[in-house]
Design a protein around this motif. Structure first.
Motif, short mmCIF file in Angstrom:
data_model
loop_
_atom_site.label_atom_id
_atom_site.label_comp_id
_atom_site.label_asym_id
_atom_site.label_seq_id
_atom_site.Cartn_x
_atom_site.Cartn_y
_atom_site.Cartn_z
N SER A 1 10.84 3.65 -1.19
CA SER A 1 10.07 4.15 0.01
C SER A 1 10.38 5.32 0.56
CB SER A 1 10.39 3.13 1.30
OG SER A 1 10.15 1.65 0.69
N THR B 1 2.33 3.80 -1.65
CA THR B 1 2.74 2.38 -1.45
C THR B 1 2.34 1.68 -3.00
OG1 THR B 1 2.05 2.24 0.48
CG2 THR B 1 2.66 0.11 -0.41
N THR C 1 5.04 2.84 -5.96
CA THR C 1 6.29 2.11 -5.99
C THR C 1 6.09 0.52 -6.39
OG1 THR C 1 6.98 3.13 -3.72
CG2 THR C 1 8.30 1.46 -4.16
N ASP D 1 7.42 0.05 2.46
CA ASP D 1 6.86 1.39 1.91
C ASP D 1 6.05 2.15 2.75
OD1 ASP D 1 6.97 3.70 0.57
OD2 ASP D 1 6.11 3.07 -1.24
N SER E 1 5.24 8.45 4.31
CA SER E 1 4.29 7.24 4.14
C SER E 1 2.71 8.12 4.38
CB SER E 1 4.37 6.20 5.19
OG SER E 1 3.32 5.58 5.42
#
Lengths: 247, 162
Positions: free
Chosen positions: A111, A117, A120, A153, A159
Protein backbone atom coordinates in the motif's frame (compact mmCIF):
# COMPACT_ATOMS: atom_id res chain seq x y z
CA UNK A 1 -38.76 15.51 -10.59
CA UNK A 2 -38.10 15.00 -6.89
CA UNK A 3 -34.52 14.33 -5.83
CA UNK A 4 -35.12 10.79 -4.61
CA UNK A 5 -36.77 9.82 -7.86
CA UNK A 6 -33.90 11.31 -9.88
CA UNK A 7 -31.34 9.63 -7.63
CA UNK A 8 -32.99 6.23 -7.83
CA UNK A 9 -33.44 6.46 -11.61
CA UNK A 10 -29.82 7.52 -12.19
CA UNK A 11 -28.29 4.99 -9.78
CA UNK A 12 -30.66 2.28 -11.04
CA UNK A 13 -29.59 3.01 -14.61
CA UNK A 14 -25.94 2.97 -13.56
CA UNK A 15 -26.40 -0.43 -11.91
CA UNK A 16 -28.11 -1.75 -15.04
CA UNK A 17 -25.32 -0.49 -17.30
CA UNK A 18 -22.73 -2.11 -15.01
CA UNK A 19 -24.67 -5.38 -15.09
CA UNK A 20 -24.70 -5.33 -18.90
CA UNK A 21 -20.90 -5.42 -18.82
CA UNK A 22 -20.46 -1.94 -20.28
CA UNK A 23 -17.01 -0.62 -19.31
CA UNK A 24 -17.35 1.41 -16.09
CA UNK A 25 -16.27 4.67 -17.69
CA UNK A 26 -18.98 4.37 -20.35
CA UNK A 27 -21.63 3.45 -17.80
CA UNK A 28 -20.85 6.76 -16.06
CA UNK A 29 -20.87 8.60 -19.39
CA UNK A 30 -24.29 7.09 -20.10
CA UNK A 31 -25.96 8.38 -16.94
CA UNK A 32 -24.17 11.70 -17.28
CA UNK A 33 -25.70 12.10 -20.73
CA UNK A 34 -29.17 11.39 -19.31
CA UNK A 35 -28.58 13.77 -16.40
CA UNK A 36 -27.21 16.52 -18.65
CA UNK A 37 -30.15 16.20 -21.04
CA UNK A 38 -32.73 16.64 -18.26
CA UNK A 39 -30.96 19.00 -15.88
CA UNK A 40 -28.60 21.08 -18.00
CA UNK A 41 -31.03 21.75 -20.82
CA UNK A 42 -31.17 19.18 -23.61
CA UNK A 43 -28.71 19.82 -26.47
CA UNK A 44 -26.95 22.73 -24.80
CA UNK A 45 -26.63 20.48 -21.75
CA UNK A 46 -24.76 17.83 -23.74
CA UNK A 47 -22.27 20.40 -25.05
CA UNK A 48 -21.86 21.65 -21.48
CA UNK A 49 -21.32 18.08 -20.26
CA UNK A 50 -18.29 17.68 -22.53
CA UNK A 51 -16.94 21.12 -21.64
CA UNK A 52 -17.32 20.45 -17.88
CA UNK A 53 -15.86 16.97 -18.23
CA UNK A 54 -12.65 18.20 -19.84
CA UNK A 55 -12.32 21.25 -17.58
CA UNK A 56 -12.82 19.16 -14.41
CA UNK A 57 -9.89 16.86 -15.17
CA UNK A 58 -7.70 19.72 -16.34
CA UNK A 59 -6.57 20.07 -12.74
CA UNK A 60 -3.09 19.96 -11.25
CA UNK A 61 -4.54 18.36 -8.11
CA UNK A 62 -5.20 15.20 -10.14
CA UNK A 63 -1.67 14.76 -11.54
CA UNK A 64 -0.61 12.53 -8.61
CA UNK A 65 -2.98 9.83 -9.89
CA UNK A 66 -0.89 8.80 -12.93
CA UNK A 67 2.31 9.50 -10.98
CA UNK A 68 1.35 7.18 -8.11
CA UNK A 69 0.60 4.45 -10.59
CA UNK A 70 3.88 5.08 -12.42
CA UNK A 71 5.70 4.81 -9.10
CA UNK A 72 4.09 1.45 -8.37
CA UNK A 73 4.99 0.23 -11.87
CA UNK A 74 8.64 1.20 -11.42
CA UNK A 75 8.82 -0.72 -8.15
CA UNK A 76 7.10 -3.78 -9.58
CA UNK A 77 9.22 -3.84 -12.74
CA UNK A 78 12.48 -3.42 -10.89
CA UNK A 79 11.61 -6.47 -8.77
CA UNK A 80 11.62 -4.58 -5.46
CA UNK A 81 8.04 -5.64 -4.84
CA UNK A 82 8.82 -9.35 -5.23
CA UNK A 83 11.78 -9.04 -2.89
CA UNK A 84 9.52 -7.34 -0.33
CA UNK A 85 7.05 -10.24 -0.38
CA UNK A 86 9.91 -12.68 -0.05
CA UNK A 87 11.33 -10.81 2.95
CA UNK A 88 7.96 -10.67 4.69
CA UNK A 89 7.41 -14.33 3.97
CA UNK A 90 10.67 -15.19 5.75
CA UNK A 91 9.94 -12.86 8.64
CA UNK A 92 6.64 -14.38 9.66
CA UNK A 93 6.67 -17.88 11.05
CA UNK A 94 4.92 -19.99 13.69
CA UNK A 95 1.78 -17.91 13.35
CA UNK A 96 -1.58 -19.59 12.90
CA UNK A 97 -2.82 -18.99 9.36
CA UNK A 98 0.65 -17.92 8.33
CA UNK A 99 0.04 -17.26 4.64
CA UNK A 100 -3.10 -15.23 5.34
CA UNK A 101 -1.05 -13.10 7.72
CA UNK A 102 1.72 -12.81 5.09
CA UNK A 103 -0.90 -11.60 2.60
CA UNK A 104 -2.11 -8.88 4.99
CA UNK A 105 1.38 -7.69 5.95
CA UNK A 106 2.70 -7.79 2.37
CA UNK A 107 -0.44 -5.97 1.21
CA UNK A 108 0.11 -3.26 3.83
CA UNK A 109 3.71 -2.79 2.70
CA UNK A 110 2.57 -2.62 -0.92
CA UNK A 111 0.00 0.00 0.00
CA UNK A 112 2.94 2.24 0.72
CA UNK A 113 4.48 1.38 -2.66
CA UNK A 114 1.63 1.36 -5.13
CA UNK A 115 -1.08 3.91 -5.67
CA UNK A 116 -3.27 1.43 -7.45
CA UNK A 117 -5.51 -0.77 -5.30
CA UNK A 118 -6.17 -3.19 -8.12
CA UNK A 119 -2.47 -3.68 -8.89
CA UNK A 120 -1.75 -4.65 -5.27
CA UNK A 121 -4.70 -7.04 -5.11
CA UNK A 122 -3.76 -8.58 -8.46
CA UNK A 123 -0.12 -9.09 -7.44
CA UNK A 124 -0.99 -10.75 -4.12
CA UNK A 125 -3.81 -12.72 -5.72
CA UNK A 126 -1.64 -14.19 -8.45
CA UNK A 127 1.29 -14.93 -6.17
CA UNK A 128 -0.21 -16.06 -2.86
CA UNK A 129 -3.69 -17.37 -3.70
CA UNK A 130 -2.60 -20.49 -5.64
CA UNK A 131 -0.19 -21.42 -2.84
CA UNK A 132 -2.81 -20.97 -0.15
CA UNK A 133 -5.36 -23.05 -2.02
CA UNK A 134 -2.77 -25.72 -2.77
CA UNK A 135 -1.93 -25.96 0.93
CA UNK A 136 -5.58 -26.52 1.76
CA UNK A 137 -6.56 -23.08 3.07
CA UNK A 138 -10.29 -22.56 3.07
CA UNK A 139 -11.12 -20.30 0.07
CA UNK A 140 -12.61 -17.61 2.34
CA UNK A 141 -9.45 -17.58 4.46
CA UNK A 142 -7.32 -17.46 1.30
CA UNK A 143 -9.21 -14.81 -0.69
CA UNK A 144 -10.55 -12.74 2.20
CA UNK A 145 -7.24 -11.17 3.31
CA UNK A 146 -6.20 -10.42 -0.27
CA UNK A 147 -9.44 -8.62 -1.07
CA UNK A 148 -9.60 -6.89 2.30
CA UNK A 149 -6.14 -5.44 1.80
CA UNK A 150 -7.59 -3.39 -1.07
CA UNK A 151 -9.37 -1.33 1.60
CA UNK A 152 -6.08 -0.71 3.40
CA UNK A 153 -4.41 0.27 0.13
CA UNK A 154 -7.06 2.93 -0.41
CA UNK A 155 -6.17 4.50 2.95
CA UNK A 156 -2.37 4.30 3.04
CA UNK A 157 -0.64 6.80 0.76
CA UNK A 158 0.04 6.85 -2.12
CA UNK A 159 -3.59 6.37 -3.01
CA UNK A 160 -5.20 7.47 -6.25
CA UNK A 161 -8.67 7.32 -4.71
CA UNK A 162 -7.72 9.66 -1.88
CA UNK A 163 -6.48 12.21 -4.41
CA UNK A 164 -9.75 11.92 -6.28
CA UNK A 165 -11.80 12.33 -3.09
CA UNK A 166 -9.77 15.31 -1.93
CA UNK A 167 -10.02 17.01 -5.28
CA UNK A 168 -13.79 16.47 -5.60
CA UNK A 169 -14.58 17.43 -2.02
CA UNK A 170 -12.16 20.37 -1.92
CA UNK A 171 -10.30 18.93 1.08
CA UNK A 172 -6.52 19.26 1.46
CA UNK A 173 -5.15 16.25 -0.43
CA UNK A 174 -1.86 16.13 1.48
CA UNK A 175 -3.65 16.16 4.85
CA UNK A 176 -6.10 13.53 3.64
CA UNK A 177 -3.22 11.29 2.52
CA UNK A 178 -1.43 11.65 5.86
CA UNK A 179 -4.69 11.06 7.72
CA UNK A 180 -5.03 7.67 6.01
CA UNK A 181 -1.88 6.12 7.50
CA UNK A 182 -3.06 5.35 11.06
CA UNK A 183 -6.51 4.01 10.10
CA UNK A 184 -4.83 1.88 7.40
CA UNK A 185 -2.34 0.37 9.83
CA UNK A 186 -5.08 -0.16 12.46
CA UNK A 187 -7.21 -1.90 9.88
CA UNK A 188 -4.45 -4.31 8.86
CA UNK A 189 -3.57 -4.97 12.53
CA UNK A 190 -7.22 -5.83 13.08
CA UNK A 191 -7.14 -8.18 10.08
CA UNK A 192 -4.07 -9.96 11.45
CA UNK A 193 -5.67 -10.23 14.90
CA UNK A 194 -8.83 -11.68 13.39
CA UNK A 195 -6.93 -14.24 11.30
CA UNK A 196 -4.81 -15.37 14.26
CA UNK A 197 -7.80 -15.49 16.61
CA UNK A 198 -10.05 -17.26 14.18
CA UNK A 199 -7.48 -19.91 13.27
CA UNK A 200 -6.52 -20.50 16.90
CA UNK A 201 -10.14 -20.90 18.00
CA UNK A 202 -11.28 -22.81 14.96
CA UNK A 203 -8.35 -24.55 13.27
CA UNK A 204 -10.81 -26.29 10.94
CA UNK A 205 -11.14 -23.02 9.01
CA UNK A 206 -7.64 -23.77 7.76
CA UNK A 207 -7.35 -27.43 7.06
CA UNK A 208 -3.61 -27.70 6.90
CA UNK A 209 -0.31 -28.28 8.41
CA UNK A 210 1.26 -24.93 7.77
CA UNK A 211 4.80 -25.87 6.92
CA UNK A 212 6.94 -23.32 8.67
CA UNK A 213 10.13 -24.06 6.84
CA UNK A 214 8.55 -23.76 3.43
CA UNK A 215 8.83 -20.26 2.04
CA UNK A 216 7.33 -18.94 -1.13
CA UNK A 217 9.16 -20.11 -4.20
CA UNK A 218 9.36 -17.26 -6.62
CA UNK A 219 11.53 -18.43 -9.46
CA UNK A 220 12.56 -15.63 -11.82
CA UNK A 221 10.36 -16.65 -14.80
CA UNK A 222 7.30 -16.88 -12.55
CA UNK A 223 7.89 -13.47 -11.07
CA UNK A 224 8.35 -11.96 -14.50
CA UNK A 225 4.97 -13.28 -15.57
CA UNK A 226 3.33 -11.98 -12.42
CA UNK A 227 4.84 -8.55 -12.97
CA UNK A 228 3.66 -8.36 -16.53
CA UNK A 229 0.17 -9.31 -15.55
CA UNK A 230 0.11 -6.69 -12.86
CA UNK A 231 1.48 -4.06 -15.17
CA UNK A 232 -1.19 -4.64 -17.78
CA UNK A 233 -3.88 -4.56 -15.13
CA UNK A 234 -2.71 -1.41 -13.50
CA UNK A 235 -2.47 0.30 -16.87
CA UNK A 236 -6.14 -0.47 -17.33
CA UNK A 237 -6.84 0.84 -13.87
CA UNK A 238 -5.05 4.06 -14.47
CA UNK A 239 -6.92 4.81 -17.63
CA UNK A 240 -10.29 3.96 -16.32
CA UNK A 241 -9.70 5.90 -13.15
CA UNK A 242 -8.88 8.81 -15.34
CA UNK A 243 -11.95 8.22 -17.44
CA UNK A 244 -14.05 8.08 -14.34
CA UNK A 245 -12.74 11.41 -13.25
CA UNK A 246 -13.99 12.66 -16.57
CA UNK A 247 -17.56 12.23 -15.38
CA UNK B 1 -6.68 -2.72 -40.61
CA UNK B 2 -2.97 -2.67 -39.94
CA UNK B 3 -2.87 1.11 -40.36
CA UNK B 4 -5.79 1.42 -37.95
CA UNK B 5 -3.99 -0.63 -35.31
CA UNK B 6 -0.95 1.51 -35.85
CA UNK B 7 -3.00 4.65 -35.15
CA UNK B 8 -4.28 3.16 -31.89
CA UNK B 9 -0.81 2.12 -30.85
CA UNK B 10 0.72 5.44 -31.79
CA UNK B 11 -1.85 7.31 -29.69
CA UNK B 12 -1.21 5.05 -26.70
CA UNK B 13 2.53 5.65 -27.09
CA UNK B 14 1.93 9.37 -27.33
CA UNK B 15 -0.07 9.24 -24.07
CA UNK B 16 2.67 7.22 -22.34
CA UNK B 17 5.42 9.57 -23.52
CA UNK B 18 3.35 12.56 -22.48
CA UNK B 19 2.86 11.22 -18.94
CA UNK B 20 6.55 10.28 -18.75
CA UNK B 21 7.58 13.76 -19.86
CA UNK B 22 5.22 15.36 -17.35
CA UNK B 23 6.65 13.23 -14.54
CA UNK B 24 10.15 14.48 -15.42
CA UNK B 25 9.05 18.09 -15.86
CA UNK B 26 7.20 18.23 -12.54
CA UNK B 27 10.24 16.74 -10.81
CA UNK B 28 12.40 19.36 -12.49
CA UNK B 29 10.01 22.09 -11.32
CA UNK B 30 10.20 20.80 -7.73
CA UNK B 31 14.02 20.81 -7.86
CA UNK B 32 14.18 24.29 -9.39
CA UNK B 33 11.71 25.64 -6.82
CA UNK B 34 13.59 24.14 -3.89
CA UNK B 35 16.89 25.54 -5.15
CA UNK B 36 15.26 28.95 -5.00
CA UNK B 37 15.59 29.50 -8.73
CA UNK B 38 11.98 30.56 -9.17
CA UNK B 39 9.23 28.42 -10.62
CA UNK B 40 8.39 27.03 -14.02
CA UNK B 41 4.74 28.09 -14.07
CA UNK B 42 4.14 26.65 -17.52
CA UNK B 43 5.00 23.14 -16.28
CA UNK B 44 1.97 23.06 -13.99
CA UNK B 45 -0.27 24.24 -16.76
CA UNK B 46 1.09 21.83 -19.36
CA UNK B 47 0.64 18.96 -16.90
CA UNK B 48 -2.95 20.02 -16.31
CA UNK B 49 -3.73 20.04 -20.02
CA UNK B 50 -2.01 16.72 -20.56
CA UNK B 51 -4.32 14.83 -18.16
CA UNK B 52 -7.40 14.85 -20.43
CA UNK B 53 -5.18 14.51 -23.51
CA UNK B 54 -3.50 11.35 -22.16
CA UNK B 55 -6.83 9.92 -21.02
CA UNK B 56 -8.43 10.45 -24.41
CA UNK B 57 -5.42 9.16 -26.34
CA UNK B 58 -5.14 5.92 -24.44
CA UNK B 59 -8.87 5.08 -24.23
CA UNK B 60 -9.32 3.61 -27.78
CA UNK B 61 -6.19 1.47 -27.43
CA UNK B 62 -7.46 0.09 -24.12
CA UNK B 63 -10.84 -0.61 -25.69
CA UNK B 64 -9.11 -2.45 -28.52
CA UNK B 65 -7.37 -4.66 -25.96
CA UNK B 66 -10.58 -5.07 -23.94
CA UNK B 67 -8.86 -3.69 -20.86
CA UNK B 68 -11.34 -1.11 -19.64
CA UNK B 69 -12.54 -2.00 -16.15
CA UNK B 70 -15.96 -3.58 -16.28
CA UNK B 71 -18.18 -5.83 -14.17
CA UNK B 72 -18.61 -9.30 -15.56
CA UNK B 73 -20.21 -10.89 -12.49
CA UNK B 74 -23.61 -11.19 -14.17
CA UNK B 75 -22.23 -12.10 -17.61
CA UNK B 76 -20.16 -15.00 -16.30
CA UNK B 77 -23.05 -16.44 -14.30
CA UNK B 78 -25.48 -16.41 -17.23
CA UNK B 79 -25.65 -19.05 -19.98
CA UNK B 80 -23.44 -18.23 -22.98
CA UNK B 81 -26.28 -17.16 -25.29
CA UNK B 82 -27.89 -14.79 -22.79
CA UNK B 83 -24.54 -13.27 -21.86
CA UNK B 84 -23.79 -12.66 -25.52
CA UNK B 85 -27.12 -10.88 -26.00
CA UNK B 86 -26.41 -8.67 -22.99
CA UNK B 87 -22.95 -7.87 -24.30
CA UNK B 88 -24.42 -6.88 -27.64
CA UNK B 89 -26.85 -4.53 -25.83
CA UNK B 90 -23.84 -3.04 -24.00
CA UNK B 91 -22.01 -2.57 -27.32
CA UNK B 92 -25.02 -0.80 -28.88
CA UNK B 93 -25.31 1.49 -25.85
CA UNK B 94 -21.56 2.16 -25.93
CA UNK B 95 -21.81 3.04 -29.60
CA UNK B 96 -24.70 5.42 -28.90
CA UNK B 97 -22.78 7.07 -26.05
CA UNK B 98 -19.74 7.55 -28.31
CA UNK B 99 -21.98 8.99 -31.04
CA UNK B 100 -23.31 11.60 -28.60
CA UNK B 101 -19.77 12.60 -27.68
CA UNK B 102 -18.68 12.77 -31.33
CA UNK B 103 -21.66 14.91 -32.42
CA UNK B 104 -21.74 17.31 -29.48
CA UNK B 105 -17.95 17.32 -29.13
CA UNK B 106 -17.64 18.44 -32.77
CA UNK B 107 -20.28 21.09 -32.16
CA UNK B 108 -18.36 22.34 -29.12
CA UNK B 109 -15.07 22.50 -31.06
CA UNK B 110 -16.65 24.29 -34.05
CA UNK B 111 -18.56 26.80 -31.89
CA UNK B 112 -15.53 27.56 -29.79
CA UNK B 113 -13.30 27.99 -32.87
CA UNK B 114 -15.93 30.24 -34.54
CA UNK B 115 -16.16 32.48 -31.47
CA UNK B 116 -12.37 32.54 -31.18
CA UNK B 117 -12.49 31.96 -27.40
CA UNK B 118 -9.12 31.88 -25.68
CA UNK B 119 -8.03 30.36 -22.38
CA UNK B 120 -5.62 32.76 -20.77
CA UNK B 121 -3.58 31.55 -17.80
CA UNK B 122 0.23 31.51 -17.95
CA UNK B 123 -0.09 30.34 -21.51
CA UNK B 124 -2.79 31.64 -23.84
CA UNK B 125 -4.30 28.95 -26.04
CA UNK B 126 -7.42 28.80 -28.20
CA UNK B 127 -10.17 27.16 -26.13
CA UNK B 128 -11.04 24.65 -28.86
CA UNK B 129 -7.60 23.02 -28.59
CA UNK B 130 -8.70 21.59 -25.23
CA UNK B 131 -11.69 19.85 -26.78
CA UNK B 132 -10.25 18.94 -30.20
CA UNK B 133 -9.41 15.36 -29.23
CA UNK B 134 -12.93 14.57 -27.92
CA UNK B 135 -14.60 13.92 -31.31
CA UNK B 136 -11.48 12.20 -32.70
CA UNK B 137 -11.02 9.76 -29.82
CA UNK B 138 -14.70 9.04 -29.39
CA UNK B 139 -14.87 8.24 -33.14
CA UNK B 140 -12.13 5.65 -32.58
CA UNK B 141 -14.02 4.33 -29.54
CA UNK B 142 -17.19 4.12 -31.65
CA UNK B 143 -15.27 2.06 -34.24
CA UNK B 144 -14.16 -0.24 -31.43
CA UNK B 145 -17.72 -0.74 -30.16
CA UNK B 146 -18.83 -1.42 -33.74
CA UNK B 147 -16.02 -3.93 -34.16
CA UNK B 148 -17.10 -5.75 -30.99
CA UNK B 149 -20.69 -5.71 -32.14
CA UNK B 150 -19.82 -7.24 -35.51
CA UNK B 151 -17.25 -9.73 -34.23
CA UNK B 152 -18.52 -13.25 -34.80
CA UNK B 153 -16.47 -15.31 -32.41
CA UNK B 154 -15.77 -14.84 -28.74
CA UNK B 155 -11.95 -15.00 -28.90
CA UNK B 156 -11.79 -11.94 -31.13
CA UNK B 157 -13.93 -10.04 -28.67
CA UNK B 158 -11.91 -11.03 -25.66
CA UNK B 159 -8.61 -10.42 -27.45
CA UNK B 160 -5.66 -9.57 -25.25
CA UNK B 161 -7.60 -8.38 -22.26
CA UNK B 162 -8.52 -11.72 -20.73
Amino acid sequence: MSWWLAASVLFGALGMLFALGLPAAFAFFGINIVGAWFYLGEEAGLVQLIRNGIVSITSFALTPIPFFILMGEVLFHTGVAMKAIDAIDRMIWKVPGRLSVVAVVAGTVFSAISGSTIATTALLGSLLLPQMLARGYHPSMAMGPIMAIGGVDMLIPPSALTVLLGSLAGISISQLLIAGIVPGVLLSAAFVAYIVLRTSLDPASITILDDVSQTIKSSPPGSVIVMFRVSSKSWATSASQNSRVFC
Amino acid sequence: MKAYRLVLQASAWAAALLLGAIALLVTLDVVVRNLGLGTLAWVLEVSEYSLPVATLLVAPWLMHRNQHVRLDALLTSLPRGAARTLERCADVLGLAICAVFVVYGSRLVLDSARLGSMVVKTLAIPEWWQYALVPVCFSLLAIEFLRRLLARDEPARRAAGA
